[in-house]
Motif scaffolding. Structure first.
Motif, PDB file in Angstrom:
ATOM      1  N   ASP A 145      18.717  13.127  85.246  1.00 24.28           N
ATOM      2  CA  ASP A 145      18.239  13.893  86.410  1.00 24.28           C
ATOM      3  C   ASP A 145      17.803  15.292  86.006  1.00 24.28           C
ATOM      4  O   ASP A 145      16.809  15.828  86.521  1.00 24.28           O
ATOM      5  CB  ASP A 145      19.337  13.995  87.473  1.00 24.28           C
ATOM      6  N   LEU A 146      18.564  15.902  85.100  1.00 24.96           N
ATOM      7  CA  LEU A 146      18.199  17.238  84.620  1.00 24.96           C
ATOM      8  C   LEU A 146      16.853  17.207  83.918  1.00 24.96           C
ATOM      9  O   LEU A 146      15.992  18.069  84.157  1.00 24.96           O
ATOM     10  CB  LEU A 146      19.281  17.747  83.657  1.00 24.96           C
ATOM     11  N   LEU A 147      16.645  16.218  83.065  1.00 27.27           N
ATOM     12  CA  LEU A 147      15.377  16.103  82.344  1.00 27.27           C
ATOM     13  C   LEU A 147      14.206  15.915  83.307  1.00 27.27           C
ATOM     14  O   LEU A 147      13.143  16.534  83.144  1.00 27.27           O
ATOM     15  CB  LEU A 147      15.436  14.935  81.359  1.00 27.27           C
ATOM     16  N   ILE A 167      21.244  26.276  85.116  1.00 29.74           N
ATOM     17  CA  ILE A 167      22.036  25.112  84.729  1.00 29.74           C
ATOM     18  C   ILE A 167      22.885  25.406  83.495  1.00 29.74           C
ATOM     19  O   ILE A 167      24.102  25.173  83.491  1.00 29.74           O
ATOM     20  CB  ILE A 167      21.133  23.893  84.462  1.00 29.74           C
ATOM     21  N   LYS A 168      22.260  25.918  82.454  1.00 26.02           N
ATOM     22  CA  LYS A 168      23.012  26.064  81.204  1.00 26.02           C
ATOM     23  C   LYS A 168      24.012  27.216  81.229  1.00 26.02           C
ATOM     24  O   LYS A 168      24.873  27.304  80.348  1.00 26.02           O
ATOM     25  CB  LYS A 168      22.059  26.198  80.010  1.00 26.02           C
ATOM     26  N   SER A 169      23.937  28.081  82.258  1.00 21.67           N
ATOM     27  CA  SER A 169      24.888  29.187  82.344  1.00 21.67           C
ATOM     28  C   SER A 169      26.005  28.933  83.363  1.00 21.67           C
ATOM     29  O   SER A 169      26.790  29.834  83.648  1.00 21.67           O
ATOM     30  CB  SER A 169      24.155  30.486  82.696  1.00 21.67           C
ATOM     31  N   ASP A 189      15.324  18.832  72.284  1.00 19.71           N
ATOM     32  CA  ASP A 189      15.301  20.299  72.368  1.00 19.71           C
ATOM     33  C   ASP A 189      16.100  20.803  73.563  1.00 19.71           C
ATOM     34  O   ASP A 189      16.790  21.821  73.473  1.00 19.71           O
ATOM     35  CB  ASP A 189      13.855  20.802  72.461  1.00 19.71           C
ATOM     36  N   ILE A 190      16.012  20.084  74.691  1.00 20.01           N
ATOM     37  CA  ILE A 190      16.754  20.490  75.884  1.00 20.01           C
ATOM     38  C   ILE A 190      18.253  20.392  75.633  1.00 20.01           C
ATOM     39  O   ILE A 190      19.025  21.314  75.947  1.00 20.01           O
ATOM     40  CB  ILE A 190      16.363  19.621  77.101  1.00 20.01           C
ATOM     41  N   LEU A 195      23.538  23.140  74.633  1.00 22.80           N
ATOM     42  CA  LEU A 195      24.795  23.212  73.896  1.00 22.80           C
ATOM     43  C   LEU A 195      24.851  24.439  72.986  1.00 22.80           C
ATOM     44  O   LEU A 195      25.927  25.016  72.791  1.00 22.80           O
ATOM     45  CB  LEU A 195      25.001  21.933  73.086  1.00 22.80           C
ATOM     46  N   ASP A 196      23.723  24.863  72.476  1.00 20.66           N
ATOM     47  CA  ASP A 196      23.690  26.071  71.660  1.00 20.66           C
ATOM     48  C   ASP A 196      24.023  27.297  72.515  1.00 20.66           C
ATOM     49  O   ASP A 196      24.792  28.173  72.101  1.00 20.66           O
ATOM     50  CB  ASP A 196      22.311  26.233  71.013  1.00 20.66           C
ATOM     51  N   TYR A 197      23.459  27.341  73.710  1.00 14.70           N
ATOM     52  CA  TYR A 197      23.732  28.448  74.634  1.00 14.70           C
ATOM     53  C   TYR A 197      25.213  28.475  75.006  1.00 14.70           C
ATOM     54  O   TYR A 197      25.859  29.530  74.970  1.00 14.70           O
ATOM     55  CB  TYR A 197      22.879  28.295  75.897  1.00 14.70           C
TER      56      TYR A 197
END
Length: 255
Positions: A145-147, A167-169, A189-190, A195-197
């Motif tokens: 769903d995110l993609l 989303i990522k925060s 990449d997404i 996960l890097d963030y």
């Protein structure tokens, strides 16, 4: 803020609200105690929990997911249950492990196993618990769903950037069913960016998947991609701050 000033403000708010729904705080959602200071009233947490479907973005079928309703069928499910309960009880602190005299906090949980063994259910029960007992909100979203949502925003860079950052925060994020989608540079990449963030900002993240960590990394490191090192870099981060949790069992939906 001075106590007298704060009390004057509270009185004015109370008159405006004229809310007597809570006999403890009068609808202010704050309580003052000379020993504890100011703290949230229980009604605040009850209101949040009542709106949990919207706040946590959870499907209706999981609205009442709870630790108390989960019945482990084997040792791996029992371990999974206890790990999530431990995280729920000590959050916002994290368990840690020590390797080569270096301590690493564990704040990324990679939960994998066959379909229907309770990975999603117990992860949402974890969110429900934190919201109900600590007033801490998280966010649940199927990775597919995110993609799809991000693809829909590709034509508007600002909209894409704002949504992706939101989303990522999130304080706590559950990415559900990672690895079920077709492998593309965009997908890889997404996932890496998220996960890097969250790795760099020490944010609790739960990933559920049917794939073992190594199988996922092998897919992300395929020769079909221009940068084949991305999968290994992601795996390195997971090994440092992640817990790998295998959940064994039969598909309960088919029983």
């Amino acid at each position: 803020m001075d106590e007298n000033v704060f009390n004057k403000i509270l009185k004015k708010i109370k008159i405006v609200n004229n809310d007597s729904s809570c006999k403890i705080c009068g609808g202010l959602e704050w309580i003052y105690d000379k020993n504890k200071g100011y703290y949230r009233c229980l009604c605040f947490y009850k209101r949040l929990y009542k709106d949990r479907e919207k706040i946590l973005n959870i499907p209706k079928k999981y609205k009442n997911a709870s630790f108390s309703f989960y019945k482990p069928k084997n040792l791996s499910q029992f371990a999974f249950f206890n790990i999530l309960k431990e995280y729920a009880l000590i959050y916002p602190f994290f368990p840690f492990s020590t390797n080569e005299n270096i301590s690493h906090e564990k704040y990324i949980l990679y939960i994998y196993g066959e379909t229907g063994v309770g990975k999603t259910y117990l992860s949402i029960a974890f969110l429900n618990y934190l919201l109900k007992h600590k007033g801490i909100s998280g966010y649940f979203i199927p990775f597919r769903d995110l993609l799809n949502e991000l693809r829909n925003r590709l034509g508007d860079k600002e909209s894409f950037k704002d949504y992706f950052l939101d989303i990522k925060s999130k304080e706590i994020l559950i990415l559900d069913d990672v690895g079920a989608e077709r492998d593309t540079e965009f997908v890889r990449d997404i996932l890496f960016d998220i996960l890097d963030y969250r790795y760099n900002n020490r944010k609790l993240t739960l990933i559920t998947s049917n794939l073992s960590p190594k199988r996922l990394i092998l897919r992300l490191s395929s020769d079909n991609f221009e940068d084949t090192s991305l999968g290994e870099r992601l795996y390195s981060r997971l090994c440092e701050v992640g817990e790998f949790i295998y959940v064994e069992g039969k598909d309960e939906r088919k029983l």
